[in-house]
Design a protein around this motif. Sequence first.
Motif, PDB file in Angstrom:
ATOM      1  N   ALA A 100      -7.021   0.911  -5.471  1.00 49.49           N
ATOM      2  CA  ALA A 100      -6.179   0.979  -4.099  1.00 49.49           C
ATOM      3  C   ALA A 100      -6.931   0.516  -2.978  1.00 49.49           C
ATOM      4  O   ALA A 100      -6.657  -0.256  -2.117  1.00 49.49           O
ATOM      5  N   LYS A 148       3.155   6.045  -5.555  1.00 45.53           N
ATOM      6  CA  LYS A 148       2.724   6.322  -6.972  1.00 45.53           C
ATOM      7  C   LYS A 148       1.492   7.311  -7.225  1.00 45.53           C
ATOM      8  O   LYS A 148       1.541   8.026  -7.948  1.00 45.53           O
ATOM      9  N   PHE A 149       0.688   7.276  -6.181  1.00 47.56           N
ATOM     10  CA  PHE A 149      -0.398   8.018  -6.195  1.00 47.56           C
ATOM     11  C   PHE A 149      -0.008   9.797  -6.226  1.00 47.56           C
ATOM     12  O   PHE A 149      -0.531  10.550  -6.915  1.00 47.56           O
ATOM     13  N   VAL A 165       1.416  -1.197 -10.303  1.00 52.09           N
ATOM     14  CA  VAL A 165       2.033  -0.721  -9.105  1.00 52.09           C
ATOM     15  C   VAL A 165       3.240  -1.878  -8.819  1.00 52.09           C
ATOM     16  O   VAL A 165       4.421  -1.474  -8.590  1.00 52.09           O
ATOM     17  N   GLN A 210      -6.782  -2.561  -0.447  1.00 50.29           N
ATOM     18  CA  GLN A 210      -6.575  -2.165   0.907  1.00 50.29           C
ATOM     19  C   GLN A 210      -7.513  -2.903   1.766  1.00 50.29           C
ATOM     20  O   GLN A 210      -6.947  -3.552   2.651  1.00 50.29           O
ATOM     21  N   TYR A 220      -8.039   5.422  -9.649  1.00 41.40           N
ATOM     22  CA  TYR A 220      -6.704   4.611  -9.032  1.00 41.40           C
ATOM     23  C   TYR A 220      -7.113   4.842  -7.605  1.00 41.40           C
ATOM     24  O   TYR A 220      -6.594   3.664  -6.976  1.00 41.40           O
ATOM     25  N   SER A 221      -7.834   5.794  -6.954  1.00 45.77           N
ATOM     26  CA  SER A 221      -7.958   5.650  -5.637  1.00 45.77           C
ATOM     27  C   SER A 221      -8.790   4.477  -5.325  1.00 45.77           C
ATOM     28  O   SER A 221      -8.593   3.882  -4.085  1.00 45.77           O
ATOM     29  N   MET A 257       0.838  -1.216  -0.034  1.00 43.16           N
ATOM     30  CA  MET A 257      -0.036   0.008  -0.059  1.00 43.16           C
ATOM     31  C   MET A 257       0.843   1.266  -0.093  1.00 43.16           C
ATOM     32  O   MET A 257       0.403   2.254  -0.410  1.00 43.16           O
ATOM     33  N   TYR A 299       1.669   2.131  -3.543  1.00 46.08           N
ATOM     34  CA  TYR A 299       0.294   2.876  -4.223  1.00 46.08           C
ATOM     35  C   TYR A 299       0.186   4.120  -3.808  1.00 46.08           C
ATOM     36  O   TYR A 299       0.365   5.078  -4.484  1.00 46.08           O
ATOM     37  N   LYS A 300       0.678   4.559  -2.537  1.00 42.41           N
ATOM     38  CA  LYS A 300       0.777   5.798  -2.069  1.00 42.41           C
ATOM     39  C   LYS A 300       1.748   6.544  -2.691  1.00 42.41           C
ATOM     40  O   LYS A 300       1.443   7.869  -3.079  1.00 42.41           O
ATOM     41  N   ASP A 358      -0.972  -3.312   5.565  1.00 38.98           N
ATOM     42  CA  ASP A 358       0.307  -3.312   4.586  1.00 38.98           C
ATOM     43  C   ASP A 358       0.605  -4.686   4.526  1.00 38.98           C
ATOM     44  O   ASP A 358       0.843  -5.139   5.662  1.00 38.98           O
ATOM     45  N   LEU A 386      -2.933  -2.896  -9.900  1.00 39.25           N
ATOM     46  CA  LEU A 386      -2.029  -3.608  -8.888  1.00 39.25           C
ATOM     47  C   LEU A 386      -0.950  -3.984  -9.662  1.00 39.25           C
ATOM     48  O   LEU A 386       0.333  -3.808  -9.457  1.00 39.25           O
TER      49      LEU A 386
END
Length: 175
Positions: A31, A7-8, A85, A35, A27-28, A1, A4-5, A46, A82
């Motif tokens: 994720a 990359k976001f 990511v 999660q 995208y959010s 996770m 993800y954060k 995570d 995913l």
Amino acid sequence: MAVYKHKFEKMHKLLGQDYTQSTLSKYSQMAKAVQEFINEEYQTKDIQLSKLNRPFLDDLELFLRTNKAMKPISSNKVIQGLKSVVIYALERDWIEKNPFIGHSFKKVDTEIKYLTKEQIDLLEQAKLSQQRLEQVKELFLFSIYTGLHYADAMSLTDNNLVVGIDGKACIVTGK
């Protein structure tokens, strides 16, 4: 996770240039689904990248299809997110092995239904009670006649209008 954060945050810096708000929202949401799976399956927020493997992917897909009641096309989108990511992590040497090797996405047969000329005419003539609905209708009709995807039509700005070589207004997109 955490990946993800990371990359976001990078994507968010390119909002309006390489990414639209719609893309970031999707995208959010993807994720968030991953999660929820990690929370339920591993009782944690995570997991280590090294724990991503084929059983993880299979269990995630099962979770999305059963617990989230997603159709194959929707679960494929979450898993594709995913995968992006994972590739991001591989490119940065944060993970050594690609868990997607040998993984295949579920084939989805979709039937495309087209509106008839009569249905489009009815829609054009329809008077909707709310201004917001009228705008949605107009944007949908605009999409029909231009061939632009509805989401792309929604994100058009004045910068997308240019004068063509014939002197008439044209729509230019980054695609």
